[in-house]
Design a protein around this motif. Structure first.
Motif, short mmCIF file in Angstrom:
data_model
loop_
_atom_site.label_atom_id
_atom_site.label_comp_id
_atom_site.label_asym_id
_atom_site.label_seq_id
_atom_site.Cartn_x
_atom_site.Cartn_y
_atom_site.Cartn_z
N ILE A 1 -16.56 52.92 -4.59
CA ILE A 1 -17.99 52.56 -4.61
C ILE A 1 -18.40 52.18 -6.04
N PHE A 2 -18.92 50.94 -6.19
CA PHE A 2 -19.43 50.50 -7.50
C PHE A 2 -20.78 49.82 -7.30
N ILE A 3 -21.81 50.60 -7.06
CA ILE A 3 -23.12 50.02 -6.69
C ILE A 3 -24.20 50.39 -7.71
N GLY A 4 -23.81 50.50 -8.97
CA GLY A 4 -24.79 50.79 -10.00
C GLY A 4 -24.83 52.27 -10.36
N HIS A 5 -25.86 52.63 -11.08
CA HIS A 5 -25.91 53.97 -11.69
C HIS A 5 -27.29 54.60 -11.59
N ILE A 6 -27.32 55.95 -11.75
CA ILE A 6 -28.61 56.64 -11.87
C ILE A 6 -28.60 57.44 -13.18
N PRO A 7 -29.73 57.47 -13.89
CA PRO A 7 -29.76 58.16 -15.18
C PRO A 7 -29.59 59.68 -15.04
N ASN A 8 -28.88 60.28 -15.99
CA ASN A 8 -28.65 61.73 -15.98
C ASN A 8 -29.82 62.45 -16.64
N SER A 9 -30.98 62.33 -16.02
CA SER A 9 -32.19 62.83 -16.68
C SER A 9 -32.80 64.05 -15.99
N GLN A 10 -32.10 64.61 -15.01
CA GLN A 10 -32.68 65.71 -14.22
C GLN A 10 -33.12 66.88 -15.11
N ILE A 11 -32.32 67.25 -16.12
CA ILE A 11 -32.68 68.41 -16.94
C ILE A 11 -33.90 68.14 -17.84
N PHE A 12 -34.31 66.88 -17.94
CA PHE A 12 -35.47 66.56 -18.78
C PHE A 12 -36.75 66.40 -17.95
N ALA A 13 -36.64 66.65 -16.65
CA ALA A 13 -37.81 66.51 -15.78
C ALA A 13 -38.90 67.48 -16.23
N GLY A 14 -40.11 66.97 -16.35
CA GLY A 14 -41.23 67.81 -16.78
C GLY A 14 -41.30 67.98 -18.29
N GLN A 15 -40.28 67.50 -19.01
CA GLN A 15 -40.24 67.63 -20.48
C GLN A 15 -40.46 66.28 -21.16
N LEU A 16 -39.83 65.25 -20.60
CA LEU A 16 -39.95 63.91 -21.18
C LEU A 16 -40.55 62.96 -20.13
N GLU A 17 -41.34 62.02 -20.59
CA GLU A 17 -41.89 61.03 -19.65
C GLU A 17 -40.78 60.12 -19.15
N MET A 18 -40.83 59.84 -17.86
CA MET A 18 -39.80 58.98 -17.25
C MET A 18 -40.47 57.95 -16.35
N ASP A 19 -39.71 56.88 -16.03
CA ASP A 19 -40.25 55.92 -15.06
C ASP A 19 -39.90 56.40 -13.64
N GLU A 20 -40.29 55.61 -12.65
CA GLU A 20 -40.12 56.08 -11.26
C GLU A 20 -38.65 56.21 -10.85
N GLU A 21 -37.75 55.54 -11.62
CA GLU A 21 -36.31 55.66 -11.30
C GLU A 21 -35.63 56.77 -12.08
N GLY A 22 -36.41 57.46 -12.93
CA GLY A 22 -35.83 58.58 -13.69
C GLY A 22 -35.29 58.19 -15.06
N TYR A 23 -35.54 56.95 -15.48
CA TYR A 23 -35.13 56.57 -16.84
C TYR A 23 -36.14 57.13 -17.84
N VAL A 24 -35.63 57.74 -18.91
CA VAL A 24 -36.50 58.29 -19.95
C VAL A 24 -37.20 57.13 -20.64
N ILE A 25 -38.50 57.28 -20.85
CA ILE A 25 -39.26 56.21 -21.50
C ILE A 25 -39.20 56.39 -23.01
#
Ligand code: NAP
Length: 313
Positions: free
Chosen positions: A241-265
């Protein structure tokens, strides 16, 4: 945060050890900030798994991702960066600098933090994908290709990763069938041309996988043509499976602002929504995702951190 752990004070903590993190370490190291790099799951991140890197400037000859990372590590250590083979489990950026970063082994109090935790391969979310994970289902041709010598595999996706990894898999497999949901590839022209010219590669268009089939291991895939709605079964030994990626931002939830896809702004100075916390690389970049761009962002983040620390003093 667990207070039983050793609390270690640092000037700069870098979370992640891909090209962005290691470049930030080179720059922060040269600025005498003695950065600590928390390595995470994989030293070097995703590129360490790449068998061939041919678009990183200054390397006209093909270099492996691992070799590129080895060189970056050596350079960062030369300037005093310390690599910690540890994993961040929690951060607390709510109290201002020094920021708290908890790993399995320690709690770091860092004047500045550079977040370069990268991204992970996206999954399909279809039946059989998890069941056969590691038993025929994979997101890494470089890691698992060897097991498919003389066998047939399918590749899901139509981007650069799918073509690059598909071509790599033809070194082992007898046949690599690319299954793509549209009737044209997303991959750039160079990789497209190479893939179409490869006699071991075949293409199935306008088609999505609905289920990974097997007993102990993968032995087939159920497909659906998105234009006709027709379903079919294809025999295969491997399902990549090679269908793109998701950012590893789960541990920053509620700490850093992110966009709707979870990318840190982050802004043009690589600053996040929290003062003293900077971000670089794929965790904040959904557009370019190249080694060259991650390196540039890592450099910028370290320079911004250095200037911010100097102004603070
Ligand atoms: P990508 O460019 O986002 O391509 C993902 C592919 O997967 C697309 O063809 C997409 O189809 C398909 N896809 C997405 N979700 C799907 C789903 N649920 N079911 C079926 N198919 C799905 O990702 P990538 O190939 O990993 O590349 C990421 C970035 O890295 C890109 O910027 C790429 O240029 C770069 N990269 C560069 C190189 C190189 O230059 N050598 C190598 C690898 C990656 P659609 O096309 O229909 O959207």
């Amino acid at each position: 945060m667990s207070e039983e752990k050793t609390v270690q004070r640092e000037k700069v903590v870098i979370i992640g050890s891909g090209p962005a993190g290691l470049t930030a370490a080179v720059y922060a190291g040269r600025a005498m900030l003695e950065p600590v790099v928390i390595v995470g799951d994989q030293l070097g991140g995703q590129i360490a798994m790449s068998s061939e890197v041919e678009n990183y400037p200054a390397f006209a000859e093909v270099i492996t991702g691992q070799e590129l990372i080895d060189r970056m590590v050596k350079q960062a250590q030369k300037f005093g960066a310390k690599l910690e083979y540890d994993h961040v489990i929690k951060v607390d950026f709510t109290g201002g600098s020094p920021h708290r970063v908890e790993t399995y082994n320690k709690i770091y109090e860092a004047d500045a933090v550079i977040v370069t935790a990268g991204a992970s391969p996206r999954k399909l979310g279809i039946p059989g994908e998890d069941k056969f994970w590691g038993r025929g289902v994979s997101t890494c041709g470089t890691c698992d290709g060897f097991f498919y010598r003389g066998r047939d595999v399918v590749v899901i996706g139509g981007g650069d990763s799918a073509m690059e990894e598909g071509i790599f898999l033809t070194k082992f497999a007898d046949k690599v069938t690319v299954i793509h949901r549209r009737d044209e590839l997303r991959a750039g022209p160079v990789l497209q041309k190479r893939a179409f010219a490869n006699p071991k590669m075949e293409f199935v268009w306008d088609t999505v996988p609905e289920q990974v089939l097997g007993d102990e291991e993968v032995n087939g895939v159920q497909l659906r043509n998105v234009k006709t709605g027709e379903t079919s079964k294809m025999d295969t030994d491997g399902f990549f499976i090679f269908i793109g990626h998701i950012p590893n931002s789960q541990i920053f939830a509620g700490q850093l602002e992110m966009d709707e896809e979870g990318y840190v702004i982050s802004d043009e100075l690589m600053r996040t929504s929290v003062e003293g916390v900077f971000a670089a690389g794929e965790i904040q970049d959904s557009v370019y995702r190249q080694v060259a761009t991650s390196v540039g962002q890592g450099c910028a983040a370290a320079m911004s951190a250095e200037r911010w620390l100097a102004a603070k003093e």
